[in-house]
Motif scaffolding. Structure first.
Motif, mmCIF file in Angstrom:
data_model
loop_
_atom_site.group_PDB
_atom_site.id
_atom_site.type_symbol
_atom_site.label_atom_id
_atom_site.label_comp_id
_atom_site.label_asym_id
_atom_site.label_seq_id
_atom_site.Cartn_x
_atom_site.Cartn_y
_atom_site.Cartn_z
ATOM 1 N N MET A 110 35.333 -60.453 4.945
ATOM 2 C CA MET A 110 35.579 -60.006 3.425
ATOM 3 C C MET A 110 34.272 -60.035 2.782
ATOM 4 O O MET A 110 33.380 -60.959 2.822
ATOM 5 C CB MET A 110 36.656 -60.998 2.669
ATOM 6 N N ARG A 111 33.877 -58.973 1.920
ATOM 7 C CA ARG A 111 32.583 -58.884 1.362
ATOM 8 C C ARG A 111 32.603 -58.024 0.086
ATOM 9 O O ARG A 111 31.986 -57.187 0.076
ATOM 10 C CB ARG A 111 31.715 -58.287 2.414
ATOM 11 N N GLU A 112 33.487 -58.624 -0.839
ATOM 12 C CA GLU A 112 33.312 -58.226 -2.312
ATOM 13 C C GLU A 112 31.880 -58.216 -2.841
ATOM 14 O O GLU A 112 31.170 -59.200 -2.749
ATOM 15 C CB GLU A 112 34.053 -58.612 -2.974
ATOM 16 N N SER A 155 35.352 -62.650 -3.714
ATOM 17 C CA SER A 155 36.601 -62.663 -2.459
ATOM 18 C C SER A 155 35.622 -62.356 -1.299
ATOM 19 O O SER A 155 35.442 -61.101 -1.075
ATOM 20 C CB SER A 155 37.507 -61.841 -2.547
ATOM 21 N N THR A 156 35.003 -63.199 -0.868
ATOM 22 C CA THR A 156 33.818 -62.884 0.324
ATOM 23 C C THR A 156 33.550 -63.934 1.270
ATOM 24 O O THR A 156 33.586 -65.010 0.724
ATOM 25 C CB THR A 156 32.408 -62.342 -0.445
ATOM 26 N N ALA A 212 28.242 -59.789 1.516
ATOM 27 C CA ALA A 212 27.793 -58.659 0.971
ATOM 28 C C ALA A 212 26.299 -58.627 0.402
ATOM 29 O O ALA A 212 25.841 -57.961 -0.172
ATOM 30 C CB ALA A 212 28.771 -58.445 -0.446
ATOM 31 N N LYS A 220 44.384 -57.671 -3.095
ATOM 32 C CA LYS A 220 43.767 -56.899 -4.331
ATOM 33 C C LYS A 220 44.562 -57.030 -5.336
ATOM 34 O O LYS A 220 43.792 -57.074 -6.569
ATOM 35 C CB LYS A 220 44.294 -55.333 -3.628
ATOM 36 N N ARG A 273 41.635 -55.803 -7.605
ATOM 37 C CA ARG A 273 40.470 -55.290 -6.902
ATOM 38 C C ARG A 273 40.662 -53.956 -6.504
ATOM 39 O O ARG A 273 41.561 -53.959 -5.170
ATOM 40 C CB ARG A 273 39.995 -56.355 -5.847
ATOM 41 N N SER A 275 38.239 -51.954 -4.937
ATOM 42 C CA SER A 275 37.564 -51.827 -3.837
ATOM 43 C C SER A 275 36.535 -53.163 -3.874
ATOM 44 O O SER A 275 36.494 -54.001 -4.663
ATOM 45 C CB SER A 275 36.822 -50.667 -3.683
ATOM 46 N N ASN A 276 35.739 -53.109 -2.783
ATOM 47 C CA ASN A 276 34.731 -54.235 -2.803
ATOM 48 C C ASN A 276 33.616 -54.164 -4.026
ATOM 49 O O ASN A 276 32.975 -55.017 -4.104
ATOM 50 C CB ASN A 276 33.773 -54.280 -1.617
ATOM 51 N N LYS A 277 33.712 -53.026 -4.567
ATOM 52 C CA LYS A 277 32.606 -52.695 -5.901
ATOM 53 C C LYS A 277 33.408 -52.826 -7.330
ATOM 54 O O LYS A 277 32.633 -52.995 -8.134
ATOM 55 C CB LYS A 277 32.045 -51.267 -5.429
ATOM 56 N N SER A 323 36.443 -54.012 -9.893
ATOM 57 C CA SER A 323 37.638 -54.936 -9.872
ATOM 58 C C SER A 323 37.861 -55.074 -11.548
ATOM 59 O O SER A 323 37.154 -54.845 -12.362
ATOM 60 C CB SER A 323 37.226 -56.509 -9.443
#
Length: 816
Positions: A105-107, A116-117, A141, A620, A649, A651-653, A655
């Motif tokens: 996980m790499r938000e 969340s990473t 990330a 998510k 969320r 995506s990872n970018k 939220s």
């Protein structure tokens, strides 16, 4: 963050070591690692391809900290860490193996938000005293997080250091390279360095945290159970002199005052007086981009306590917060000379030419803090605020005069904190406020102690605080005492604590601190139970019972008597839930609500219950929900409300978090007028707060954040009651219009770019407004009209651009 902010689940796929090996890994003997000196240049690209890495000693065999404390990390997810050093810095390289790298996980978040990473981190204690650590963490990330942490006050995430890192995800897991300049650390001058060190790794999808040196959750703090780093020697620390010049431009506008452009230039300085002590100075303060205060309709007898948003007063202030005597919002806050104070503003006067200032300008501030090799922490903070005056018009004589609302003022704190036995401390702290001329001066001193047994099984703590205030009035020297003593068991499944607290009537630390209640004797008790390891149903569980009673010193009457039961748990799916019950089974006497010396109002029995649910943030979509309801022994006097906060969320970018709070009090009471008779109002109070927080991450150096808040609270007056001498309320024919409402709106939209280590560009747009209406015959409950009213004539707009750049003296010297 390491110990308190995570909820973890057991990794069902983890393999067990043999019992013999597990005993070895769980040994109380601290692990040791030797750092290797390097002359080879280390390129921070997230790939440990320099040859010197391969010859360095490896730290391995990580052990789970939470939730299944003591369980070894599976081989397929092993972690291997190496440490190098040269004359400028130490370098930490870590390989986090993962047999399912696609699930890492790499938000992407903004700095100091792990999100969340997965992450890897290192804690460094340059004195190896088990007390204070500097923590550096990098997520999968590539986002940095750092904190100054100690066993007493926990983590201070507002502390920011200048360091470098990079990460890379591979088909075997992910790798992190970290460079920690010596200027970011504190350590002794010994030739051969022996540092405390701890490495930690989070597997976010399982909500598991692992450490290199075993941390037993049943004894001591995280800081007291680090491993040992050896091998660093013959290093010369560089001059720690840093400059932070900045330039800011502000464009402010509203329909009433038009537009105004303001340019600010200034500089902050950070200087290492020695290896242990640092001086921070604000030469020209600029707090224009700090967050808004969340204002409320305050119907109680006490002021609203506001959060501190100014970095100078949040970064590295753990020494100044000892004894709870420091409330930094007093510095540069609202003027102190309001009605009822010295040189008070007369009722027949009106303000002309200049409005009453909301806050006083800060002229400059410095702080010095650090700790000697012998464990003595020394803190010194001094700030000066400017004189402020307004022009008054006497409506009877038509004469004008200047009225001082805040004289030139000096705020000072001195702290001496002696640590010993790696888990205990004794602290002396003094706060002083001196105002120019014959205005109120104040001085408060405290002795604070926190003592733990060698095995960290029992704790004895307490304090003695003495205040002296000179008000230049009939009673010029007001002196008071506040003291407490607490004893408790701090290990095992069942723990307890008992506390006594005595406060005299004239104790007053409100010039540089905040204190609401005085003149009472209090007793408190707590017993709690927790599971130390997950079971077949839950990952974590704890339950508490708290009991407290307070007696007013003068009359001996009970002013607080509560019993509180609560429990908190985490399911195997990492969903959190809990609830509680609050009981006030006897009538109590409130000595503060009448706001009149020697008077009190009687409050009925009260009962409240609540629940909460917080779903796993790894998903998510997640949801927080917290309903509650309370009732009294009086007919139709009750309250209820809830907090609801869904988050998504994308995506990872990207939220978003939506928050809604609703709060209703029916037939409650509150002070309405005490100018002659003391009149209370019976009323309904309804409050709603709607907020939205959203994040768009362009990369791990650039983020866009949009935060908004709409608040609306209104009071519907029912009838009025007169306060009797025995604290009861009786019918009165008093007649007035008591209904009122208050609403506010604020929006912050910011773009942040870390253009280089320690250097940041911020672009901010914000708008805000507030409406207050009092003395209404009825409340207009139409939401759209209330909301639109905030946008009509009093909406203020601010657009600002701020650039803050980091300059290291050593680098500048080389340029020159």
């Amino acid at each position: 963050m390491l110990c308190s902010s995570f909820v973890f689940s057991q990794n069902a796929s983890s393999t067990e070591l043999t019992s013999e090996n597990q005993k070895k890994h769980l040994s109380t003997e601290k692990k040791k690692l030797s750092a290797s000196r390097t002359s080879e240049k280390i390129t921070l690209d997230g790939i440990m391809d320099e040859s010197v890495w391969q010859s360095a000693e490896i730290a391995k065999d990580f052990i789970m900290h939470n939730p299944d404390n003591g369980k070894p990390l599976a081989h397929e997810k092993r972690t291997e860490v190496r440490v190098l050093y040269d004359n400028d810095a130490i370098y930490v390289g870590a390989m986090m193996y993962d047999d399912e790298p696609q699930k890492i996980m790499r938000e992407i978040t903004q700095r100091d938000d792990d999100g969340s990473t997965d992450f890897f981190g290192v804690s460094v204690n340059g004195y190896n005293d088990g007390q204070q650590e500097f923590r550096f963490l990098v997520t999968a990330a590539g986002v940095q997080w750092d904190a100054n942490a100690n066993s007493t006050t926990g983590e201070d995430t507002s502390w920011d250091a200048i360091w470098e890192s990079n990460v890379k995800v591979t088909d075997q897991g992910w790798c992190a390279e970290i460079k920690l300049p010596y200027s970011a650390l504190r350590f002794s001058k010994d030739k051969d360095k022996i540092w405390g060190i701890q490495f930690f790794r989070q597997l976010r999808r399982y909500r598991q945290l692992y450490t290199w040196n075993y941390v037993d959750n049943n004894k001591g703090s995280f800081e007291q159970q680090s491993g040992i780093l050896e091998g660093i020697k013959d290093i010369n620390t560089p001059t720690r002199l840093f400059f932070f010049p900045y330039a800011s431009v502000y464009e402010n506008s509203n329909k009433i005052n038009g537009s105004k452009t303001e340019l600010k230039l200034g500089m902050d300085i950070k200087y290492g007086i020695s290896d242990a002590f640092t001086l921070d100075a604000i030469l020209v303060p600029d707090f224009g981009q700090t967050a808004f205060d969340n204002q409320i309709l305050n119907l109680g007898p006490f002021e609203q306590q506001l959060n501190e948003n100014r970095p100078f007063f949040t970064e590295g202030t753990d020494l100044f917060n000892k004894g709870n005597l420091f409330y930094s919002r007093r510095i540069g806050g609202r003027p102190s000379l309001r009605g009822g104070k010295v040189n008070q503003i007369k009722g027949e006067d009106e303000i002309i030419e200049s409005k009453y200032p909301e806050r006083i300008n800060l002229l400059n501030a410095i702080k010095i803090s650090g700790r000697t090799k012998q464990g003595l922490g020394i803190g010194f903070l001094n700030a000066i605020t400017e004189k402020a005056s307004i022009t008054m018009l006497d409506t009877v004589t038509q004469q004008r005069r200047k009225q001082i609302v805040e004289p030139l003022s000096n705020y000072n704190i001195i702290t001496l904190d002696q640590r010993f036995n790696k888990n205990s401390s004794v602290t002396f702290i003094n706060t002083n406020v001196t105002r120019n001329g014959e205005f109120r001066d104040a001085n408060v001193s405290a002795l604070v102690f926190d003592l733990n047994t060698k095995k960290n099984t029992y704790n004895l703590s307490g304090d003695f605080k003495y205040s002296k205030v000179n008000e230049f009035r009939d009673d010029p020297n007001k002196e008071g005492v506040n003291t407490s003593l607490s004893f408790g068991e701090t290990s095992g499944k069942v723990r307890f604590s008992v506390t006594g607290n005595y406060v005299t009537k004239k104790f007053d630390n409100n010039d540089l601190g905040i204190n609401f209640q005085t003149n009472f004797l209090g007793t408190y008790g707590n017993i709690n139970y927790r599971i130390l390891k997950p079971n077949s149903i839950l990952n974590s569980f704890n339950t508490n019972m708290n009991v407290n009673a307070q007696f007013e010193n003068t009359t001996g009457k009970l002013q607080a008597g509560n019993i509180n039961f609560n429990f908190n748990a985490t399911s195997k799916d990492n969903d959190g839930f809990g609830g509680g019950l609050f009981l006030r089974p006897r009538k109590v006497f409130d000595f503060y609500m009448p706001q009149t010396e020697g008077r009190y109002v009687r409050l009925p029995e009260y009962y409240e219950t609540w629940l909460y649910f917080s779903s796993n943030y790894n998903k998510k979509f997640a949801l927080d929900f917290n309903p509650w309801v309370g009732t009294t022994s009086e007919l139709n006097r009750y309250s209820y409300g809830f907090d609801l906060s869904p988050r998504y969320r994308f995506s990872n970018k990207i939220s978003m978090v939506l928050g809604y709070n609703y709060y209703k009090e029916a037939n409650t009471i509150g002070l309405y007028d005490n100018s002659s008779d003391i009149i209370f109002e019976k009323r309904h109070v309804t409050t709603s707060t709607l907020s939205l927080r959203s994040k768009i991450a362009i990369n791990n150096k650039m983020t866009i954040n949009i935060n908004s808040r709409y608040y609306w609270s209104y009071v519907e007056s029912k009838d009025f009651k007169k306060l009797q001498d025995d604290g009861s309320l009786s019918y009165t024919n008093y007649s007035d219009l008591g209904s009122q409402d208050f609403s506010s709106w604020n929006l912050d939209c910011s773009y942040s770019w870390w253009i280089a280590p320690g250097s940041q560009l911020n672009i901010l747009y914000r708008n805000n407004s507030a409406n207050f209406n009092g003395g209404l015959s009825r409340i207009d409950k139409d939401f759209s009209r209330n909301f639109n009213g905030l946008w009509d004539d009093n909406l203020s707009h601010t657009f600002s651009v701020s650039l803050r750049y980091f300059l290291d003296f050593n680098r500048v010297k080389n340029w020159i």
